[in-house]
Design a protein around this motif. Structure first.
Motif, PDB file in Angstrom:
ATOM      1  N   UNK A  73       0.859  -1.186   0.000  1.00 43.73           N
ATOM      2  CA  UNK A  73       0.000   0.000   0.000  1.00 43.73           C
ATOM      3  C   UNK A  73       0.894   1.234   0.000  1.00 43.73           C
ATOM      4  N   UNK A  74       0.710   2.066  -0.995  1.00 42.61           N
ATOM      5  CA  UNK A  74       1.474   3.323  -1.082  1.00 42.61           C
ATOM      6  C   UNK A  74       2.979   3.079  -0.978  1.00 42.61           C
ATOM      7  N   UNK A  75       3.444   2.001  -1.615  1.00 44.85           N
ATOM      8  CA  UNK A  75       4.874   1.716  -1.628  1.00 44.85           C
ATOM      9  C   UNK A  75       5.410   1.049  -0.381  1.00 44.85           C
ATOM     10  N   UNK A  76       4.535   0.707   0.578  1.00 46.38           N
ATOM     11  CA  UNK A  76       4.936   0.027   1.810  1.00 46.38           C
ATOM     12  C   UNK A  76       4.510  -1.436   1.709  1.00 46.38           C
ATOM     13  N   UNK A  77       5.444  -2.357   1.909  1.00 43.59           N
ATOM     14  CA  UNK A  77       5.141  -3.784   1.843  1.00 43.59           C
ATOM     15  C   UNK A  77       4.690  -4.296   3.213  1.00 43.59           C
ATOM     16  N   UNK A  78       3.744  -5.231   3.197  1.00 42.42           N
ATOM     17  CA  UNK A  78       3.211  -5.844   4.416  1.00 42.42           C
ATOM     18  C   UNK A  78       3.558  -7.334   4.410  1.00 42.42           C
ATOM     19  N   UNK A  90      -5.838  -1.682   1.421  1.00 47.11           N
ATOM     20  CA  UNK A  90      -5.386  -1.562   0.039  1.00 47.11           C
ATOM     21  C   UNK A  90      -6.534  -1.187  -0.879  1.00 47.11           C
ATOM     22  N   UNK A  91      -7.691  -1.828  -0.662  1.00 51.93           N
ATOM     23  CA  UNK A  91      -8.858  -1.522  -1.478  1.00 51.93           C
ATOM     24  C   UNK A  91      -9.295  -0.074  -1.282  1.00 51.93           C
ATOM     25  N   UNK A  92      -9.288   0.387  -0.025  1.00 56.32           N
ATOM     26  CA  UNK A  92      -9.664   1.764   0.260  1.00 56.32           C
ATOM     27  C   UNK A  92      -8.678   2.748  -0.396  1.00 56.32           C
ATOM     28  N   UNK A  93      -7.391   2.410  -0.342  1.00 54.95           N
ATOM     29  CA  UNK A  93      -6.370   3.272  -0.953  1.00 54.95           C
ATOM     30  C   UNK A  93      -6.557   3.341  -2.461  1.00 54.95           C
ATOM     31  N   UNK A  94      -6.886   2.215  -3.074  1.00 50.81           N
ATOM     32  CA  UNK A  94      -7.088   2.191  -4.524  1.00 50.81           C
ATOM     33  C   UNK A  94      -8.301   2.998  -4.928  1.00 50.81           C
TER      34      UNK A  94
END
Length: 468
Positions: free
Chosen positions: A326-331, A460-464
């Protein structure tokens, strides 16, 4: 002592493996004359036990006082060999054993056994995967997959049983004799069951007891916990393959040379693949892969098949498992890391990354001083959550002598993810590797890991949607 052609059976405990043994016995009246299950002091009837009773098993509930005489007693792994219940079973049976020993007595050919405090499941899964990739018949059993007794009747000719075994299961073995055995590491654990760390370690090492020079013992010689017990491991007549990142001496060794995995067996070296080609990350997973490849090659797996398997094997769920960006941050989900040693190993997977580490859950009371220093050396931020957050925060604060690491608190797992996001920048890794059990908030590490992944997916869905 082999199992008699016909024997009476006592089962202690009504956990899964115990009921599976009873189920096998009922399906084989030509071998088992009677099946009696003592469920334990807090046991009560349930659908599974009623079904077995309907098919002829006798159940005794609500007591640990065993009566009668039996030929064979099989005990569930949760029942300590130091307990009164175990003693009662031993006193009323000619032989007592755990389910893996029972399955071995029924079908003793072609066993590979894997143990260690951490890494067992990955190494067992990978060994099974490599054998299959090389065209060998294989099935993973024990703590992974089905109890071996459930695989006996359908076992294919020359099929390998790759068994993940806990200290509980090994402690009750007598004749168990694998062709290959792997010891990955030893760190203090399960002291309530074993009563001492030495008992725990010797239970692991008991795996080698019946092995001879035609067999192969595979040992991670980097592990300090194993070195404490070298005198019990390196005994005359036992062939040992030493595994380490840097090349060990000896005719049997597994190591990395110029970035490539190399297995040396009886003095003959076999180069495999570059460690950079592995999809499982971290120093510990290189060791796991070396152990698995050594085991597979030892029992005759084709080299090309082993190499194909090494480069295609995917990370297991909850074990340094990538689960989104998300936004370039890996989980990354490493929920299986329920002790400090597992977290230290997970951190080796990110040598060049800025890590935000999520620590916490149900506090097991593990000493934290040395662990906190390792964390401080390998992360940019720490978020401590759950019941353990206060003690973990205090330990991290004390270890952060230079004040270089952001240390924060959160109430629960979702809150911890939110706090970690607020601390993150593009290129960071948010790693759930909690060093605690999960029982303050979840039913187990599996639920914790899935909740983490589900929440990451929601974020992730919200960010997209915002980007659209």
């Amino acid at each position: 002592m082999p199992l008699a052609n016909v024997f009476s059976l006592l089962v202690l405990g009504q956990g899964k493996s115990g009921l599976d043994v009873a189920r096998w016995a009922l399906a084989h009246p030509e071998r088992v004359s009677a099946v009696t299950v003592y469920g334990g002091g807090a046991s009560e009837p349930n659908d599974a036990t009623r079904s077995l009773e309907a098919h002829g098993a006798s159940f005794v509930y609500g007591t640990e006082q065993v009566e009668g005489a039996f030929d064979v007693c099989v005990t569930c792994p949760g029942i300590s060999e130091f307990s009164a219940f175990f003693k009662a079973g031993r006193d009323h049976a000619a032989q007592i054993m755990g389910e893996p020993e029972f399955a071995y007595r029924l079908s003793p050919q072609n066993w590979i056994a894997i143990t260690g405090t951490n890494g067992k499941t990955t190494t067992t899964s990978l060994t099974d995967y490599l054998l299959k990739a090389a065209g060998e018949a294989s099935v993973a059993v024990g703590n992974i997959g089905e109890p071996p007794v459930n695989e006996i009747d359908g076992r294919a000719h020359n099929e390998w049983f790759v068994a993940e075994l806990s200290s509980y299961q090994i402690a009750t073995t007598r004749e168990f004799h694998p062709r290959v055995a792997v010891l990955l590491n030893i760190t203090p654990d399960h002291l309530g069951w074993h009563k001492s760390h030495k008992n725990y370690a010797l239970a692991k090492i008991k795996l080698f007891e019946n092995m001879v020079d035609d067999d192969l013992v595979i040992v991670d010689v980097e592990d300090a916990g194993i070195h404490e017990f070298d005198e019990y491991i390196y005994v005359p007549g036992r062939r040992i393959c030493k595994v380490a990142f840097d090349e060990p001496a000896g005719e049997d060794a597994a190591f990395v040379r110029d970035g490539k995995m190399v297995i040396r067996l009886k003095g003959v070296e076999t180069p495999l693949v570059d460690t950079s080609e592995l999809k499982i990350s971290g120093h510990h997973n290189v060791i796991n892969a070396l152990c698995a490849a050594t085991a597979a090659l030892t029992v005759g797996a084709d080299v090309d098949g082993v190499c194909r398997g090494l480069v295609s094997f995917q990370p297991l769920e909850h074990r340094v498992e990538p689960c989104g960006e998300i936004d370039g941050v890996r989980y990354v989900n490493d929920s299986k890391a329920t002790n400090t040693d597992a977290v230290e190993k997970a951190l080796t997977a990110f040598p060049d990354d800025d890590v935000i580490l999520l620590l916490g859950g149900h506090d097991k009371g593990t000493p934290l001083e040395s662990f906190a220093r390792v964390v401080m050396d390998n992360v940019r931020s720490v978020v401590c959550f759950g019941d353990a957050r206060e003690r973990f925060t205090a330990a991290m604060d004390e270890a952060d002598v230079d004040g270089d690491v952001d240390i924060a608190q959160a109430d629960d797992l979702r809150d911890a993810v939110d706090v970690a996001r607020s601390l993150s920048s593009r290129g960071d890794v948010i790693l759930l590797s909690p060093a605690c059990s999960s029982f303050d908030e979840f039913s187990g590490y599996e639920e914790r890991g899935r909740v983490f992944k589900d929440y990451v997916a929601q974020l992730a869905a919200a960010s997209n949607m915002q980007m659209e």
